[in-house]
Enzyme design. Sequence first.
Site, mmCIF file in Angstrom:
data_model
loop_
_atom_site.group_PDB
_atom_site.id
_atom_site.type_symbol
_atom_site.label_atom_id
_atom_site.label_comp_id
_atom_site.label_asym_id
_atom_site.label_seq_id
_atom_site.Cartn_x
_atom_site.Cartn_y
_atom_site.Cartn_z
ATOM 1 N N GLY A 14 9.489 0.297 10.281
ATOM 2 C CA GLY A 14 8.287 -0.430 10.701
ATOM 3 C C GLY A 14 7.583 0.099 11.935
ATOM 4 O O GLY A 14 6.833 -0.627 12.580
ATOM 5 N N SER A 15 7.765 1.406 12.246
ATOM 6 C CA SER A 15 7.076 1.905 13.440
ATOM 7 C C SER A 15 5.569 2.014 13.209
ATOM 8 O O SER A 15 4.783 1.811 14.138
ATOM 9 C CB SER A 15 7.661 3.244 13.914
ATOM 10 O OG SER A 15 7.342 4.273 13.020
ATOM 11 N N ASN A 16 5.142 2.316 11.995
ATOM 12 C CA ASN A 16 3.690 2.352 11.723
ATOM 13 C C ASN A 16 3.097 0.950 11.796
ATOM 14 O O ASN A 16 1.997 0.761 12.292
ATOM 15 C CB ASN A 16 3.404 3.001 10.371
ATOM 16 C CG ASN A 16 3.352 4.517 10.482
ATOM 17 O OD1 ASN A 16 2.422 5.072 11.049
ATOM 18 N ND2 ASN A 16 4.385 5.175 9.969
ATOM 19 N N LYS A 67 9.034 -4.994 -13.489
ATOM 20 C CA LYS A 67 8.275 -4.456 -12.360
ATOM 21 C C LYS A 67 6.959 -5.222 -12.215
ATOM 22 O O LYS A 67 6.513 -5.528 -11.110
ATOM 23 C CB LYS A 67 8.003 -2.972 -12.615
ATOM 24 C CG LYS A 67 7.175 -2.298 -11.549
ATOM 25 C CD LYS A 67 7.207 -0.782 -11.708
ATOM 26 C CE LYS A 67 6.316 -0.127 -10.664
ATOM 27 N NZ LYS A 67 6.586 1.266 -10.436
ATOM 28 N N MET A 92 8.837 1.993 -0.123
ATOM 29 C CA MET A 92 9.521 3.014 -0.912
ATOM 30 C C MET A 92 9.478 2.742 -2.416
ATOM 31 O O MET A 92 10.473 2.911 -3.119
ATOM 32 C CB MET A 92 10.982 3.137 -0.445
ATOM 33 C CG MET A 92 11.111 3.493 1.025
ATOM 34 S SD MET A 92 10.273 5.027 1.448
ATOM 35 C CE MET A 92 11.454 6.196 0.793
ATOM 36 N N ASN A 109 -2.053 4.430 1.894
ATOM 37 C CA ASN A 109 -0.681 4.858 2.156
ATOM 38 C C ASN A 109 -0.693 5.977 3.188
ATOM 39 O O ASN A 109 -1.683 6.694 3.329
ATOM 40 C CB ASN A 109 -0.047 5.376 0.858
ATOM 41 C CG ASN A 109 1.406 5.778 1.034
ATOM 42 O OD1 ASN A 109 2.174 5.081 1.713
ATOM 43 N ND2 ASN A 109 1.803 6.900 0.457
ATOM 44 N N HIS A 111 1.576 9.397 4.341
ATOM 45 C CA HIS A 111 2.648 10.279 3.873
ATOM 46 C C HIS A 111 2.853 11.392 4.897
ATOM 47 O O HIS A 111 1.881 11.974 5.374
ATOM 48 C CB HIS A 111 2.278 10.858 2.504
ATOM 49 C CG HIS A 111 3.359 11.725 1.951
ATOM 50 N ND1 HIS A 111 4.516 11.207 1.399
ATOM 51 C CD2 HIS A 111 3.485 13.073 1.907
ATOM 52 C CE1 HIS A 111 5.299 12.213 1.030
ATOM 53 N NE2 HIS A 111 4.700 13.356 1.324
HETATM 54 C C1 GRF Z 1 6.632 7.321 7.757
HETATM 55 O O1 GRF Z 1 7.060 8.605 8.050
HETATM 56 C C2 GRF Z 1 5.576 7.330 6.694
HETATM 57 O O2 GRF Z 1 4.773 8.484 6.721
HETATM 58 C C3 GRF Z 1 6.389 7.318 5.411
HETATM 59 O O3 GRF Z 1 7.485 6.490 5.705
HETATM 60 C C4 GRF Z 1 7.740 6.496 7.104
HETATM 61 C C5 GRF Z 1 7.723 5.063 7.546
HETATM 62 O O4 GRF Z 1 8.136 4.928 8.877
HETATM 63 N N1 GRF Z 1 5.603 6.863 4.291
HETATM 64 P P1 GRF Z 1 8.028 3.544 9.612
HETATM 65 O O5 GRF Z 1 8.792 2.525 8.778
HETATM 66 O O6 GRF Z 1 6.561 3.178 9.696
HETATM 67 O O7 GRF Z 1 8.645 3.741 10.951
#
Ligand code: GRF
Length: 202
Positions: A14-16, A67, A92, A109, A111
């Site tokens: 969850g850092s983003n 799903k 994921m 998203n 990536h």
């Molecule tokens: C990030 O590297 C993002 O690019 C990828 O998954 C990771 C998620 O990291 N899709 P976080 O959970 O946001 O820390």
Amino acid sequence: MSETILGILASGRGSNMQAICNSIDAGKLHAKVGLVISDKANAKVLEHAMAKGIPCICIERKNFASKQDFEAAIAKELTLYNVKLVVLAGFMRILSSFFVNLFPGSIMNIHPSLLPAFPGLDAHEQALAYGAKVSGCTIHFVDEGMDTGPIIMQQAVPILVDDTVDTLAQRILAVEHELYPQAIGLYCDQRLSLEGRNVKII
Ligand code: GRF
């Protein structure tokens, strides 16, 4: 203009999600995180959301027969919370066209590579194994493919000779945290226009 309500889907750290919240708190991003949904009960992202008083829910795939039922349950919550932009931040799972069609042009998203290079899992490992000298991160709209949707923003990050997966991931993550709030901001300000595969910043 009223705040755009974001729904964040995440499976892990969850850092983003935190970077997006920080950008909102700093007044740089005119949006509100309405809801955080995780498909993993023990995901750190749920703890971060709770600490910030953001509504958060765990919806696990194993509790649904199909799903589509799982995705319908996610969509139901997002709709309930009036979410306008679905933000995937380390979620994921591949979303099916059923879900994608429920939020047309409104799912993003991030990536950790310069797509179309190194899609899918282990993007950093792929970049190192390939011997690439540059990688980076990509923010894109989501279609039903894996990391194939129209590209909104990208930023390159150098790969250094002694990089490991961890050092490269860290360098890219710092850029992710800057770029994702910016891309979301462009959406919120209605500055993204989609023409076929091409996203124009207007
Ligand atoms: C990030 O590297 C993002 O690019 C990828 O998954 C990771 C998620 O990291 N899709 P976080 O959970 O946001 O820390």
